[in-house]
Scaffold this motif. Structure first.
Motif, short mmCIF file in Angstrom:
data_model
loop_
_atom_site.label_atom_id
_atom_site.label_comp_id
_atom_site.label_asym_id
_atom_site.label_seq_id
_atom_site.Cartn_x
_atom_site.Cartn_y
_atom_site.Cartn_z
N THR A 16 0.82 -1.21 0.00
CA THR A 16 0.00 0.00 0.00
C THR A 16 0.86 1.26 0.00
O THR A 16 0.35 2.35 -0.28
N THR A 17 2.15 1.14 0.31
CA THR A 17 3.07 2.27 0.29
C THR A 17 4.45 1.77 -0.17
O THR A 17 4.68 0.57 -0.29
N ARG A 21 4.21 -0.73 -3.12
CA ARG A 21 3.23 0.01 -3.93
C ARG A 21 3.79 0.26 -5.32
O ARG A 21 3.07 0.13 -6.33
N VAL A 43 -5.69 3.21 3.75
CA VAL A 43 -4.60 3.42 2.81
C VAL A 43 -4.72 2.45 1.64
O VAL A 43 -4.52 2.82 0.48
N THR A 193 11.65 6.86 0.51
CA THR A 193 10.22 6.55 0.55
C THR A 193 9.51 7.57 1.44
O THR A 193 10.12 8.52 1.93
N GLU A 194 8.22 7.32 1.65
CA GLU A 194 7.43 8.24 2.49
C GLU A 194 7.99 8.35 3.91
O GLU A 194 7.87 9.38 4.56
#
Length: 250
Positions: A16-17, A21, A43, A193-194
């Motif tokens: 999901t991330t 992702r 998410v 990444t995030e």
């Protein structure tokens, strides 16, 4: 991206991330029907909605792989149901990154790291690979890491789990390859990444030929290549994706 995976189905864990992702997005863009997984329903559903809005085929299954084998088996069942009864491509990407001095890591974190990073991959593969073998075709991609190849202070536990994943990649290639199932790994380096501390990564990557951290979207094309027919002769390999950082350290 061309429709290199048209008609194929894919389950990408931890997707999901981040890197997961990116791999799920690339496979969906290449024509695969992709099931994304993660702990956050909000998410996950948002990710699927974005893929569908882009014209791709995707579904979401909530899964906390820290629960071990039961969670892995439930996920496999739900994914098969959503994907029309079969999973052609399994990406074992779910993982946590425990860091810190060895003496500071407790047993709970130790067990969680092995469960999420290794046990989930083991039992998903045990559940899905035999069906791939029976059909005579299938692809398994495991997410490794460059930490397997170098010593990093504070990464003993994480490195051990990723070493296990790369060892499993070779063993599964030998076990399932003769039945038409290709098993390979991608070993990313430092990727922004995030949640990653981008400033630290930029500093760490100054010695790499690429001169920068990786971008999440740069892992997708490699995953699509390994999942597709162009990689038909690729078995048991681990592809380092680190901008040349490993080479520069030799």
């Amino acid at each position: 991206m061309s429709a290199r995976l048209d008609g194929r189905t894919a389950l990408v864990t931890g997707s999901t991330t981040g890197l997961g992702r990116a791999m799920a997005d690339a496979m969906a863009a290449a024509g695969a029907h992709v099931v994304l997984t993660g702990r956050s329903k909000e998410v996950g559903e948002r990710a699927v909605a974005e893929l569908r809005e882009a014209g791709h085929t995707a579904d979401y299954v909530a899964a906390d792989l820290a629960e071990g084998r039961p969670a892995a088996l439930r996920l496999a069942d739900e994914a098969e149901s959503l994907l029309g009864g079969r999973v052609d491509i399994l990406v074992n990407n779910a993982g946590i990154v425990p860091v810190g001095p060895t003496a500071d890591l407790d047993e709970e974190l130790y067990d969680r790291a092995w469960t999420v990073n290794v046990k989930s991959a083991f039992f998903l593969t045990a559940r899905l690979a035999p069906a791939m073998a029976a059909r005579g075709a299938g692809v398994i991609i495991n997410t490794g890491s460059i930490v397997v190849r170098h010593g990093f202070v504070g990464s003993a536990l994480y490195s051990a789990t990723k070493a296990a994943i790369e060892s499993l990649t070779m063993s599964w290639a030998a076990e399932f390859g003769p039945s038409g199932v290709r098993v390979n790994a991608i070993a990313p380096g430092f990727v922004a990444t995030e949640t990653s501390p981008s400033e630290r990564l930029v500093g760490a990557m100054t010695t790499a030929p690429a001169g920068r951290p990786g971008r999440v979207e740069e892992i997708g094309p490699l995953a699509v290549y390994l999942a597709g027919d162009d990689a038909a002769y690729v078995h048991g390999a681990s592809f380092v994706l680190d901008g040349g950082w490993t080479t520069a350290r030799r």
